[in-house]
Each structure stands twice: as structure tokens, then as C-alpha cells.
Design a protein around this motif. Sequence first.
Motif, PDB file in Angstrom:
ATOM      1  N   UNK A 212       0.828  -1.203   0.000  1.00 51.20           N
ATOM      2  CA  UNK A 212       0.000   0.000   0.000  1.00 51.20           C
ATOM      3  C   UNK A 212       0.866   1.260   0.000  1.00 51.20           C
ATOM      4  N   UNK A 213       2.010   1.208   0.680  1.00 53.19           N
ATOM      5  CA  UNK A 213       2.915   2.361   0.676  1.00 53.19           C
ATOM      6  C   UNK A 213       3.456   2.610  -0.732  1.00 53.19           C
ATOM      7  N   UNK A 214       3.863   1.533  -1.399  1.00 51.55           N
ATOM      8  CA  UNK A 214       4.374   1.669  -2.770  1.00 51.55           C
ATOM      9  C   UNK A 214       3.269   2.149  -3.697  1.00 51.55           C
ATOM     10  N   UNK A 215       2.075   1.542  -3.582  1.00 48.30           N
ATOM     11  CA  UNK A 215       0.970   1.909  -4.458  1.00 48.30           C
ATOM     12  C   UNK A 215       0.577   3.364  -4.332  1.00 48.30           C
ATOM     13  N   UNK A 216       0.386   3.845  -3.098  1.00 45.45           N
ATOM     14  CA  UNK A 216      -0.020   5.233  -2.884  1.00 45.45           C
ATOM     15  C   UNK A 216       1.062   6.207  -3.350  1.00 45.45           C
TER      16      UNK A 216
ATOM     17  N   UNK B  73       0.201   0.726  -9.416  1.00 46.69           N
ATOM     18  CA  UNK B  73      -0.265   1.438  -8.222  1.00 46.69           C
ATOM     19  C   UNK B  73      -1.607   0.884  -7.758  1.00 46.69           C
ATOM     20  N   UNK B  74      -2.534   0.747  -8.690  1.00 47.25           N
ATOM     21  CA  UNK B  74      -3.846   0.229  -8.314  1.00 47.25           C
ATOM     22  C   UNK B  74      -3.752  -1.226  -7.877  1.00 47.25           C
ATOM     23  N   UNK B  75      -3.032  -2.040  -8.590  1.00 47.98           N
ATOM     24  CA  UNK B  75      -2.901  -3.471  -8.286  1.00 47.98           C
ATOM     25  C   UNK B  75      -2.334  -3.671  -6.880  1.00 47.98           C
ATOM     26  N   UNK B  76      -1.254  -2.966  -6.556  1.00 47.88           N
ATOM     27  CA  UNK B  76      -0.634  -3.096  -5.241  1.00 47.88           C
ATOM     28  C   UNK B  76      -1.595  -2.653  -4.140  1.00 47.88           C
ATOM     29  N   UNK B  77      -2.313  -1.570  -4.401  1.00 49.83           N
ATOM     30  CA  UNK B  77      -3.248  -1.050  -3.406  1.00 49.83           C
ATOM     31  C   UNK B  77      -4.331  -2.075  -3.099  1.00 49.83           C
ATOM     32  N   UNK B  78      -4.897  -2.683  -4.140  1.00 49.84           N
ATOM     33  CA  UNK B  78      -5.947  -3.682  -3.956  1.00 49.84           C
ATOM     34  C   UNK B  78      -5.393  -4.937  -3.277  1.00 49.84           C
ATOM     35  N   UNK B  79      -4.199  -5.360  -3.696  1.00 51.66           N
ATOM     36  CA  UNK B  79      -3.601  -6.562  -3.109  1.00 51.66           C
ATOM     37  C   UNK B  79      -3.319  -6.385  -1.625  1.00 51.66           C
TER      38      UNK B  79
ATOM     39  N   UNK C 138      -6.798   0.786   7.322  1.00 50.73           N
ATOM     40  CA  UNK C 138      -5.346   0.948   7.259  1.00 50.73           C
ATOM     41  C   UNK C 138      -4.894   1.340   5.856  1.00 50.73           C
ATOM     42  N   UNK C 139      -5.480   0.719   4.842  1.00 49.81           N
ATOM     43  CA  UNK C 139      -5.092   1.062   3.473  1.00 49.81           C
ATOM     44  C   UNK C 139      -5.502   2.491   3.136  1.00 49.81           C
ATOM     45  N   UNK C 140      -6.680   2.905   3.617  1.00 51.40           N
ATOM     46  CA  UNK C 140      -7.127   4.276   3.364  1.00 51.40           C
ATOM     47  C   UNK C 140      -6.206   5.283   4.030  1.00 51.40           C
ATOM     48  N   UNK C 141      -5.785   4.966   5.252  1.00 55.15           N
ATOM     49  CA  UNK C 141      -4.881   5.855   5.988  1.00 55.15           C
ATOM     50  C   UNK C 141      -3.554   6.004   5.259  1.00 55.15           C
ATOM     51  N   UNK C 142      -2.952   4.879   4.885  1.00 54.06           N
ATOM     52  CA  UNK C 142      -1.671   4.927   4.183  1.00 54.06           C
ATOM     53  C   UNK C 142      -1.824   5.470   2.772  1.00 54.06           C
ATOM     54  N   UNK C 143      -3.045   5.434   2.235  1.00 53.15           N
ATOM     55  CA  UNK C 143      -3.294   6.047   0.931  1.00 53.15           C
ATOM     56  C   UNK C 143      -3.087   7.544   0.953  1.00 53.15           C
TER      57      UNK C 143
ATOM     58  N   UNK D 226     -15.480  -6.915   3.881  1.00 54.63           N
ATOM     59  CA  UNK D 226     -14.371  -6.066   3.433  1.00 54.63           C
ATOM     60  C   UNK D 226     -14.765  -5.289   2.182  1.00 54.63           C
ATOM     61  N   UNK D 227     -14.755  -3.967   2.279  1.00 54.00           N
ATOM     62  CA  UNK D 227     -15.076  -3.096   1.156  1.00 54.00           C
ATOM     63  C   UNK D 227     -13.790  -2.658   0.483  1.00 54.00           C
ATOM     64  N   UNK D 228     -13.644  -2.934  -0.768  1.00 50.77           N
ATOM     65  CA  UNK D 228     -12.418  -2.598  -1.475  1.00 50.77           C
ATOM     66  C   UNK D 228     -12.486  -1.156  -1.965  1.00 50.77           C
ATOM     67  N   UNK D 229     -11.718  -0.249  -1.364  1.00 52.03           N
ATOM     68  CA  UNK D 229     -11.763   1.144  -1.778  1.00 52.03           C
ATOM     69  C   UNK D 229     -11.195   1.319  -3.177  1.00 52.03           C
ATOM     70  N   UNK D 230     -11.809   2.219  -3.916  1.00 52.69           N
ATOM     71  CA  UNK D 230     -11.361   2.499  -5.279  1.00 52.69           C
ATOM     72  C   UNK D 230     -10.426   3.683  -5.289  1.00 52.69           C
ATOM     73  N   UNK D 231      -9.566   3.721  -6.266  1.00 55.57           N
ATOM     74  CA  UNK D 231      -8.700   4.863  -6.487  1.00 55.57           C
ATOM     75  C   UNK D 231      -8.841   5.291  -7.942  1.00 55.57           C
ATOM     76  N   UNK D 232      -8.659   6.607  -8.176  1.00 59.86           N
ATOM     77  CA  UNK D 232      -8.863   7.140  -9.487  1.00 59.86           C
ATOM     78  C   UNK D 232      -7.683   7.804 -10.092  1.00 59.86           C
TER      79      UNK D 232
END
Length: 316
Positions: free
Chosen positions: A13-17, A237-243, A252-257, A309-315
Motif C-alpha cells: 500500500x505504501x508503494x501503491x499510494x 499502483x492500483x494493483x498493489x493497493x488492492x492486493x 489501514x489502506x485508506x490511511x496509508x493512501x 471487506x469493502x475494497x476502496x477504489x482509487x482514481x
Amino acid sequence: MDRPKRKTGLLLVIIGATLWGLGGTVSQKLFQQYSVDVNWLVAIRLLIAGLLLLTVQYLLKDRAQIIGVWKKRRTAFPLIIFGLLGMLAVQYTYMASIHHGNAAVATLLQYLAPIMIIFYLLLRRQMILTRKDILTVSLALGGCFLLLTNGSISQLAVPPLAIIWGVLSGVALAFYTLYAVPLLKQFDSLVIVGWAMFIGGLALSTFHPPWQMGDVSLTLEGYIYLGFVILFGTMIAFWFYIESLQSLLPKETSLLGSLEPLAAVLATVFWLQEPFGLFQWIGTACIIGMIFMLALGKESSSKRERKNKQKPLKAS
């Protein structure tokens, strides 16, 4: 939880964001140094990244979903709407804001979307305004004012067109976030976002074919920048974030995003050497603080988050 898996999730998530934030900054480099057309960049970015995400789904996940989403009208039609009014709108307005201003301001303005969602839910009477909501809205609006004016009411520190496109990007992201929820309950995020990117890119290609670059002539360095935007700033970026959601909570993913706007600001200031005034830095801190507050304040227990678990989207 398995500690090695958690460490892997944090790293992803750190790499993706970070890659999302850097992707916007590299796009700015393409606009400034090579005069790349916004329409062309958005079209080719969406087409290639969308196909790559669908390829990942085909190779590593449930491949039947790739076609399954088109078999019913109640999912096929909303997917088209999401691709055009969600994905394409977000990508185009964001890139247009970068083109007329810079990646830092564009990314921070896009992150006003949560505040727009709060106002929307209040108008629909689907939530009650709390003290925390008032604080987050105040941080966002105050930060936005300082970011755009650098403390001087008489003179904007950011071009008006960059502000307009940036605010529209926030509106588009708010729609993108809310509209996608029913689709995400039925299909993997890679399927929904992959198809949405491809639909948006295909629609824009009818007006601006990706094989027609106009008078733009990219050097080897330029193609490297382009490849980075498509592969690292979008697809990976998106793939890593989702994974990362496989081993971390959505909170946690939203925070690190939140690292996305931070990466965009730092890269814009120190790599592209865009000037940032003292009050703009204070405004940036306010907006990032607002993002952290929203990410930390999600109300749900760990067990419930794991179950639903809700998978947040990124744009970006």
C-alpha cells in the motif's frame, strides 16, 4: 495475523499510494516538457492500464468475472455509466488540472471529494453532522483557501483553470466512489476498474485516437515518462493497493493512501521545482490532516471489516 503477510501488505500500500502521487507529477513533466495533449495521454493511459488490469484478473483471479459482468443488464449498464461519468471524468479532470496548474494542487483538490460526499449525505439525510465532521470540513476548506491563495485574498497563487478542473475532479471522484459500491459487492475491483478504464479510454479515443500524437515528438526520456505513468502510476499502483487488502484492514489502506498527496507535493516541489509558499505548506498540512482524520475515524470493528471487506477504489 501473519506478521510477514502484514508487512507485505504495508509495503504494497505504501508503494501503491506513492506511485499514484508520482504518476501525477510525471504527467506534469510530460505536459510541460513535451507539450503532450491531455486528451491523448488520458486515452492511452486508460486503454493500456485497463487492459493490463483485466489481464491480471485473467491470470491470477476469477477469470469468469471478466465476461460475467456483461451478462446482466443490471450490471452491464451501470458499468458503462461508471466508465464514462466516473472513471473517464475523474481521470480527465485530474489531468486537466495538472496541465493548467501542477500535480500537487490537482491531487490535493481531488482529495476534497470526502467533504463533497459528506455534504451529499447530509442533503440526503443519510447522516448527522458531528463535531468531527465540522472539524474535517473546516480543515479542508481552510487548507484549500491557503493552498490556492498562499494567504493573499487579492491574488490567487494557482491558475483559475487549474482550480476549476481540480474541484470538478473532486466532484467526479465523489460520484466515482458512491456509484461503484453496488458493482463492487458483486465483482472484483480489478474487473470493475479494468473495464471502466477501458470503456473510458475507448470513448475518448473516438474523439482523440491514441495513435495520433499530433506534433508531439517524444524522446527516449519522454517514452520512459509515459511508460511510468501507465505502468507504475496507474496499473501497478492500483494493483498493489488492492492486493494490500488481502492482509490489511480497509481503514489501514485508506490511511496509508494519504501518502499519495504527500508524494505529489514533495515531487512537485523538489523534482519539478515548483514554488510553494509558507501558507501553501500550511494549507497542504491541513488537507492531509483532514485525510488522516477521515481514515482514522471509520467506525467498524475489525471482525466486521474482515467479514464485509469493502475494497476502496482509487482514481488518480
